[in-house]
Design a protein around this motif. Structure first.
Motif, PDB file in Angstrom:
ATOM      1  N   PRO A  84       0.734  -1.358  -0.193  1.00  0.00           N
ATOM      2  CA  PRO A  84       0.040  -0.050   0.124  1.00  0.00           C
ATOM      3  C   PRO A  84       0.904   1.156   0.023  1.00  0.00           C
ATOM      4  O   PRO A  84       0.359   2.451  -0.727  1.00  0.00           O
ATOM      5  N   ALA A  85       1.995   1.346   0.784  1.00  0.00           N
ATOM      6  CA  ALA A  85       2.870   2.396   0.738  1.00  0.00           C
ATOM      7  C   ALA A  85       3.349   2.881  -0.791  1.00  0.00           C
ATOM      8  O   ALA A  85       3.575   4.265  -1.256  1.00  0.00           O
ATOM      9  N   ALA A  86       3.705   1.658  -1.350  1.00  0.00           N
ATOM     10  CA  ALA A  86       4.220   1.942  -2.567  1.00  0.00           C
ATOM     11  C   ALA A  86       2.842   2.614  -3.686  1.00  0.00           C
ATOM     12  O   ALA A  86       3.299   3.476  -4.449  1.00  0.00           O
ATOM     13  N   ALA A  87       1.870   1.868  -3.324  1.00  0.00           N
ATOM     14  CA  ALA A  87       0.569   2.318  -4.360  1.00  0.00           C
ATOM     15  C   ALA A  87       0.302   3.698  -3.955  1.00  0.00           C
ATOM     16  O   ALA A  87      -0.145   4.457  -5.068  1.00  0.00           O
ATOM     17  N   ILE A  88       0.615   4.247  -2.915  1.00  0.00           N
ATOM     18  CA  ILE A  88       0.190   5.609  -2.555  1.00  0.00           C
ATOM     19  C   ILE A  88       0.979   6.661  -3.370  1.00  0.00           C
ATOM     20  O   ILE A  88       0.320   7.586  -4.081  1.00  0.00           O
ATOM     21  N   GLN A  89       2.312   6.252  -3.568  1.00  0.00           N
ATOM     22  CA  GLN A  89       2.990   7.153  -4.445  1.00  0.00           C
ATOM     23  C   GLN A  89       2.609   7.288  -5.943  1.00  0.00           C
ATOM     24  O   GLN A  89       2.421   8.463  -6.429  1.00  0.00           O
ATOM     25  N   ILE A  90       2.056   6.293  -6.414  1.00  0.00           N
ATOM     26  CA  ILE A  90       1.517   6.219  -7.857  1.00  0.00           C
ATOM     27  C   ILE A  90       0.168   6.861  -7.934  1.00  0.00           C
ATOM     28  O   ILE A  90      -0.046   7.629  -8.870  1.00  0.00           O
ATOM     29  N   LEU A  91      -0.645   6.552  -7.141  1.00  0.00           N
ATOM     30  CA  LEU A  91      -2.088   6.987  -6.931  1.00  0.00           C
ATOM     31  C   LEU A  91      -2.097   8.227  -6.719  1.00  0.00           C
ATOM     32  O   LEU A  91      -2.921   8.942  -6.927  1.00  0.00           O
ATOM     33  N   GLU A  92      -1.057   8.848  -6.078  1.00  0.00           N
ATOM     34  CA  GLU A  92      -1.232  10.365  -5.629  1.00  0.00           C
ATOM     35  C   GLU A  92      -0.963  11.144  -7.156  1.00  0.00           C
ATOM     36  O   GLU A  92      -1.712  12.148  -7.341  1.00  0.00           O
ATOM     37  N   HIS A  93      -0.153  10.685  -7.783  1.00  0.00           N
ATOM     38  CA  HIS A  93       0.005  11.268  -9.261  1.00  0.00           C
ATOM     39  C   HIS A  93      -1.126  11.074 -10.039  1.00  0.00           C
ATOM     40  O   HIS A  93      -1.669  12.079 -10.618  1.00  0.00           O
ATOM     41  N   ALA A  94      -2.073  10.003  -9.911  1.00  0.00           N
ATOM     42  CA  ALA A  94      -3.137   9.720 -10.633  1.00  0.00           C
ATOM     43  C   ALA A  94      -4.264  10.800 -10.030  1.00  0.00           C
ATOM     44  O   ALA A  94      -5.061  11.375 -10.826  1.00  0.00           O
ATOM     45  N   ALA A  95      -4.348  10.934  -8.998  1.00  0.00           N
ATOM     46  CA  ALA A  95      -5.274  11.635  -8.110  1.00  0.00           C
ATOM     47  C   ALA A  95      -4.897  13.377  -8.496  1.00  0.00           C
ATOM     48  O   ALA A  95      -6.169  14.008  -8.875  1.00  0.00           O
TER      49      ALA A  95
ATOM     50  N   GLU B 256      -6.191  13.528 -12.052  1.00  0.00           N
ATOM     51  CA  GLU B 256      -7.738  13.482 -12.444  1.00  0.00           C
ATOM     52  C   GLU B 256      -8.276  13.606 -10.864  1.00  0.00           C
ATOM     53  O   GLU B 256      -8.811  12.529 -10.328  1.00  0.00           O
ATOM     54  N   PRO B 257      -8.440  14.633 -10.285  1.00  0.00           N
ATOM     55  CA  PRO B 257      -8.904  14.911  -8.916  1.00  0.00           C
ATOM     56  C   PRO B 257     -10.228  14.514  -8.680  1.00  0.00           C
ATOM     57  O   PRO B 257     -10.838  14.215  -7.573  1.00  0.00           O
ATOM     58  N   SER B 258     -11.093  14.377  -9.637  1.00  0.00           N
ATOM     59  CA  SER B 258     -12.501  14.176  -9.675  1.00  0.00           C
ATOM     60  C   SER B 258     -12.775  12.690  -9.840  1.00  0.00           C
ATOM     61  O   SER B 258     -13.953  12.261  -9.873  1.00  0.00           O
ATOM     62  N   SER B 259     -11.899  11.820 -10.363  1.00  0.00           N
ATOM     63  CA  SER B 259     -12.067  10.315 -10.412  1.00  0.00           C
ATOM     64  C   SER B 259     -12.460   9.918  -9.004  1.00  0.00           C
ATOM     65  O   SER B 259     -11.328   9.593  -8.176  1.00  0.00           O
ATOM     66  N   ARG B 260     -13.535   9.100  -8.969  1.00  0.00           N
ATOM     67  CA  ARG B 260     -13.973   8.277  -7.761  1.00  0.00           C
ATOM     68  C   ARG B 260     -13.048   7.227  -7.798  1.00  0.00           C
ATOM     69  O   ARG B 260     -12.424   6.703  -6.670  1.00  0.00           O
TER      70      ARG B 260
END
Length: 117
Positions: A17-28, A31-35
């Motif tokens: 999960p910690a590594a996922a956060i790094q990538i998913l923060e870029h995605a967010a 696309e800040p409105s992507s649920r």
């Protein structure tokens, strides 16, 4: 953005999960409105024990769609971990009302109510 999201999910589902956060923060950020991105980010934050951040992302989903039962559940779970049991119970109760057949929601609500006292 989609590639970041997919890679973040792979890391999250693979137990990182910690590594996922790094990538998913870029995605967010892209696309800040992507649920779906917000949900994946919140799940990763929860998995990494970053409960306040997870609650904030689940809350963004709930504010955009109050009928999103999984986000209500996630928000309730994260708030339980931060110690905000009164608000946690409220969100978990809503999730249970929307999906009374979901045993995970009911169990989480019972536990939060027991902790609340």
């Amino acid at each position: 953005m989609y590639e970041w999201y997919q890679r973040g999910l792979e890391l999250l589902n693979g137990g990182s999960p910690a590594a996922a956060i790094q990538i998913l923060e870029h995605a967010a950020a892209a696309e800040p409105s992507s649920r779906s991105v917000r949900e994946a980010l919140a799940r990763a934050q929860y998995g990494a024990k970053r409960y306040a951040e997870a609650a904030a992302n689940f809350r963004m989903i709930v504010e955009a769609d109050p009928a999103e039962d999984y986000a209500l559940f996630g928000l309730g779970m994260a708030l339980t971990r931060t110690g905000d049991l009164a608000e946690a119970v409220e969100h978990l109760a809503l999730a249970c009302a929307m999906c009374p057949e979901n045993k995970h929601y009911a169990t989480a609500l019972r536990h939060a109510r027991a902790r609340k006292g």
